[in-house]
Each structure stands twice: as structure tokens, then as C-alpha cells.
Design an enzyme around this catalytic site. Sequence first.
Site, PDB file in Angstrom:
ATOM      1  N   ASN A  58       0.921  -1.177   0.020  1.00 32.49           N
ATOM      2  CA  ASN A  58      -0.059  -0.013  -0.119  1.00 32.49           C
ATOM      3  C   ASN A  58       0.930   1.233   0.046  1.00 32.49           C
ATOM      4  O   ASN A  58       1.606   1.519   0.909  1.00 32.49           O
ATOM      5  CB  ASN A  58      -0.886   0.288   1.347  1.00 32.49           C
ATOM      6  CG  ASN A  58      -1.559   1.120   1.396  1.00 32.49           C
ATOM      7  OD1 ASN A  58      -1.769   2.044   0.490  1.00 32.49           O
ATOM      8  ND2 ASN A  58      -2.433   1.490   2.455  1.00 32.49           N
ATOM      9  N   TRP A  59       0.791   1.903  -1.277  1.00 35.02           N
ATOM     10  CA  TRP A  59       1.965   2.995  -1.314  1.00 35.02           C
ATOM     11  C   TRP A  59       1.314   4.282  -0.781  1.00 35.02           C
ATOM     12  O   TRP A  59       2.112   5.141  -0.660  1.00 35.02           O
ATOM     13  CB  TRP A  59       2.233   3.220  -2.764  1.00 35.02           C
ATOM     14  CG  TRP A  59       2.978   2.013  -3.440  1.00 35.02           C
ATOM     15  CD1 TRP A  59       3.475   0.985  -2.693  1.00 35.02           C
ATOM     16  CD2 TRP A  59       3.143   2.018  -4.921  1.00 35.02           C
ATOM     17  NE1 TRP A  59       4.321   0.086  -3.653  1.00 35.02           N
ATOM     18  CE2 TRP A  59       3.846   0.697  -5.028  1.00 35.02           C
ATOM     19  CE3 TRP A  59       3.214   2.797  -5.876  1.00 35.02           C
ATOM     20  CZ2 TRP A  59       4.698   0.235  -6.162  1.00 35.02           C
ATOM     21  CZ3 TRP A  59       3.547   2.178  -7.287  1.00 35.02           C
ATOM     22  CH2 TRP A  59       4.454   0.945  -7.247  1.00 35.02           C
ATOM     23  N   LYS A  60       0.299   4.258  -0.349  1.00 36.06           N
ATOM     24  CA  LYS A  60      -0.612   5.607   0.223  1.00 36.06           C
ATOM     25  C   LYS A  60      -0.477   6.823  -0.555  1.00 36.06           C
ATOM     26  O   LYS A  60      -0.119   6.507  -1.879  1.00 36.06           O
ATOM     27  CB  LYS A  60       0.241   5.794   1.814  1.00 36.06           C
ATOM     28  CG  LYS A  60      -0.244   4.419   2.598  1.00 36.06           C
ATOM     29  CD  LYS A  60       0.279   4.609   4.067  1.00 36.06           C
ATOM     30  CE  LYS A  60      -0.023   3.318   4.964  1.00 36.06           C
ATOM     31  NZ  LYS A  60       0.395   3.278   6.262  1.00 36.06           N
ATOM     32  N   HIS A  65      -9.270   1.325   5.438  1.00 34.40           N
ATOM     33  CA  HIS A  65      -7.697   1.413   6.225  1.00 34.40           C
ATOM     34  C   HIS A  65      -8.013   2.379   7.389  1.00 34.40           C
ATOM     35  O   HIS A  65      -8.880   3.314   7.379  1.00 34.40           O
ATOM     36  CB  HIS A  65      -6.832   2.119   5.209  1.00 34.40           C
ATOM     37  CG  HIS A  65      -5.453   2.034   5.527  1.00 34.40           C
ATOM     38  ND1 HIS A  65      -5.198   2.978   6.442  1.00 34.40           N
ATOM     39  CD2 HIS A  65      -4.599   1.072   5.315  1.00 34.40           C
ATOM     40  CE1 HIS A  65      -3.850   2.577   6.702  1.00 34.40           C
ATOM     41  NE2 HIS A  65      -3.564   1.396   6.170  1.00 34.40           N
ATOM     42  N   GLU A  70      -6.471   4.878   8.248  1.00 31.80           N
ATOM     43  CA  GLU A  70      -6.169   6.199   8.107  1.00 31.80           C
ATOM     44  C   GLU A  70      -7.534   6.732   7.310  1.00 31.80           C
ATOM     45  O   GLU A  70      -7.785   8.009   7.662  1.00 31.80           O
ATOM     46  CB  GLU A  70      -5.049   6.510   7.050  1.00 31.80           C
ATOM     47  CG  GLU A  70      -3.522   6.143   7.657  1.00 31.80           C
ATOM     48  CD  GLU A  70      -2.571   5.623   6.762  1.00 31.80           C
ATOM     49  OE1 GLU A  70      -2.376   5.506   5.669  1.00 31.80           O
ATOM     50  OE2 GLU A  70      -1.628   4.974   7.732  1.00 31.80           O
ATOM     51  N   GLU A  97      -4.884  -4.509  10.658  1.00 29.62           N
ATOM     52  CA  GLU A  97      -3.900  -3.827  11.039  1.00 29.62           C
ATOM     53  C   GLU A  97      -4.218  -3.020  12.306  1.00 29.62           C
ATOM     54  O   GLU A  97      -4.823  -2.037  12.481  1.00 29.62           O
ATOM     55  CB  GLU A  97      -3.831  -2.830   9.759  1.00 29.62           C
ATOM     56  CG  GLU A  97      -3.462  -3.361   8.378  1.00 29.62           C
ATOM     57  CD  GLU A  97      -2.922  -2.185   7.494  1.00 29.62           C
ATOM     58  OE1 GLU A  97      -2.030  -2.611   6.771  1.00 29.62           O
ATOM     59  OE2 GLU A  97      -3.554  -1.167   7.390  1.00 29.62           O
ATOM     60  N   GLY A 152       3.054   2.317  10.590  1.00 36.48           N
ATOM     61  CA  GLY A 152       4.232   3.332  10.427  1.00 36.48           C
ATOM     62  C   GLY A 152       4.762   3.832  11.855  1.00 36.48           C
ATOM     63  O   GLY A 152       5.448   4.695  11.804  1.00 36.48           O
ATOM     64  N   SER A 172       4.040  -2.106  10.126  1.00 39.04           N
ATOM     65  CA  SER A 172       5.422  -2.022  10.386  1.00 39.04           C
ATOM     66  C   SER A 172       6.086  -3.408   9.986  1.00 39.04           C
ATOM     67  O   SER A 172       6.950  -4.040  10.735  1.00 39.04           O
ATOM     68  CB  SER A 172       5.962  -1.755  11.886  1.00 39.04           C
ATOM     69  OG  SER A 172       5.394  -0.502  12.161  1.00 39.04           O
ATOM     70  N   GLY A 200       2.978  -1.174   3.998  1.00 44.18           N
ATOM     71  CA  GLY A 200       3.253   0.467   3.809  1.00 44.18           C
ATOM     72  C   GLY A 200       4.742   0.796   3.621  1.00 44.18           C
ATOM     73  O   GLY A 200       5.087   0.519   2.434  1.00 44.18           O
ATOM     74  N   GLY A 201       5.153   1.436   4.626  1.00 46.42           N
ATOM     75  CA  GLY A 201       6.435   1.905   4.345  1.00 46.42           C
ATOM     76  C   GLY A 201       7.622   1.061   3.617  1.00 46.42           C
ATOM     77  O   GLY A 201       8.360   1.347   2.374  1.00 46.42           O
TER      78      GLY A 201
HETATM   79  P1  13P Z   1       3.370   0.329   7.528  1.00 44.99           P
HETATM   80  O1  13P Z   1       3.850  -0.863   6.812  1.00 44.99           O
HETATM   81  O2  13P Z   1       4.250   1.684   6.970  1.00 44.99           O
HETATM   82  O3  13P Z   1       3.330   0.316   9.127  1.00 44.99           O
HETATM   83  O4  13P Z   1       1.909   0.640   7.099  1.00 44.99           O
HETATM   84  C1  13P Z   1       1.118  -0.313   7.156  1.00 44.99           C
HETATM   85  C2  13P Z   1      -0.178   0.018   6.452  1.00 44.99           C
HETATM   86  O5  13P Z   1      -1.032   0.808   6.924  1.00 44.99           O
HETATM   87  C3  13P Z   1      -0.331  -0.898   5.228  1.00 44.99           C
HETATM   88  O6  13P Z   1      -1.702  -0.488   4.925  1.00 44.99           O
END
Ligand code: 13P
Length: 249
Positions: free
Chosen positions: A9-11, A95, A97, A167, A173, A213, A234-235
Site C-alpha cells: 500500500n503506497w499511500k 484502512h 487512515e 492492521e 508506521g 510495520s 506500507g513503508g
Molecule cells: P506500515 O507498513 O508503514 O506500518 O503501514 C502499514 C499499512 O498501513 C499498510 O496498509
Amino acid sequence: MVRPVIAGNWKMNKTVAEAVDFAVRLRTAYSTPPDRRVIIAPPFTALLAVADAIRGSFILLAAQNLHEAEKGAYTGEISGEMLREAGCSCVIIGHSERRTLFAESDDRINRKLRAALTVGLAPIFCVGESLRQREDGETEAVIELQLKEGLNNLTASDIGKILIAYEPVWAIGTGKTASPGQAEEVHRFIREWIARRYGPESGAELAILYGGSVTPKNIAELMAQPDINGALVGGASLDVDSFIQLVGY
Ligand code: 13P
């Protein structure tokens, strides 16, 4: 045995040029497709170009959100049909967020899930508790409510098309991963809940991804848990070499 799923997930990251470069490098890193479902979720602006770059390959394209209406006066929004046309086969829904920064309710998430299923997009439905909820011993109650409301009115056949991502909000993050044991406990709870409600087959076949993470360093021990079938990253999914390591965990 559920086929492992590795999803990035590149956000709100990557220009079109950066996204295409990543996709081409990922595609050409394999002479034979990996034995995994590999999904990338670029921002909306890069979907069409990435779809072109991965056409005919093993890589699946996901969007990060959709609007639940078919079309209409919703300035700034994007429908499921538009995502299908852009080449998506999956869409991330609910999600944390979106839930916290954009006030998406369980009811709204339910409407989005149904909209995605109507146009043939496979939803990656996210659930997870906050740190306060975990500390107050509310994890299972929170997850159960998110599942119950989010999946309201869906059938066992719908459930067969959905992936669920657990999640924990406190692990996103932050560099704090749930321990494999903590994650497994919630994954098992989710699978058993689905099996009770939709039948044992739905439970057994459900892909449940862990997110929060995840890195090339910790993915193997997470994936070794019996009820963890994948990772939503994500990251660590932003760098192609890191993502290739995640796929090959
Ligand atoms: P991180 O891997 O950056 O913690 O993000 C997880 C995430 O929100 C994937 O959707």
C-alpha cells in the site's frame, strides 16, 4: 492452504514515473512468477500507467479507496467502475487512515465493500484496534464490531471474494510490530468468527493479511503463524528491492 498474499500500500507516495519504474523493475525481477499473490496499490494518478506496465504479468493492481456510489455529483471521488476500467482487480477498504483521518464509519465501509463487489473488485477489508482499545482489553470486541458492521448483508459467496487485513492502529508506521503471537491471536479470532457466521469453508479459505510495520526482517516469523496468510505493507513496500525481499520472504 491459502496462497500467500503480499500487498504493498503506497499511500500518498510516488509520481507516475516513479510508480512505473517500480512496476517494471518488479515485473522483470522474475523469470517465472512467484508462488504468491502480489498486489500493489499505487495512488489513483498512477493506476493507468502502472496497469500498462504490468499487463500480462503476475502483478495485481489495487486502488486504495473508492466511492460507494456508481456515479454522480461527488467532487473528487472515484467509482468502482472507474477503477475497473483503470485496470484494478482489488481495492483497499476501511484502512485506519480512512477511518480516522476521513471519518469513515463502519456503515460507510459496508457500502464501499458492496460497491466494490458489485463491479467485481476484490476488497481488502481492513480492521484493527487502537492502542487505548488494546490496553483496555477491548481488542476482540472492536474487531468483532468492525467485522459485523462492515460485512453486514454480505453472503458467503461475497466473503469468498474478500481479503481481510488486520492492521493494529498502534503498529502502523510506528516501527512497532505486533508480535507474531499477538497477531496470530487476532487472526485466529477473525477466522473463527467468519467460520461461525459463514461456514467452515469460508473460514478456511479466507486470506487474512497482517499489516503494521512489516519489513523484510520480520515478515518470515509473521508468515509462519498458521492464520497469517499475507502482509499488507506500507513503508517497506515503497522501495522495489525491499518489496522483492518481502515477496520472497
Ligand atoms: P506500515 O507498513 O508503514 O506500518 O503501514 C502499514 C499499512 O498501513 C499498510 O496498509
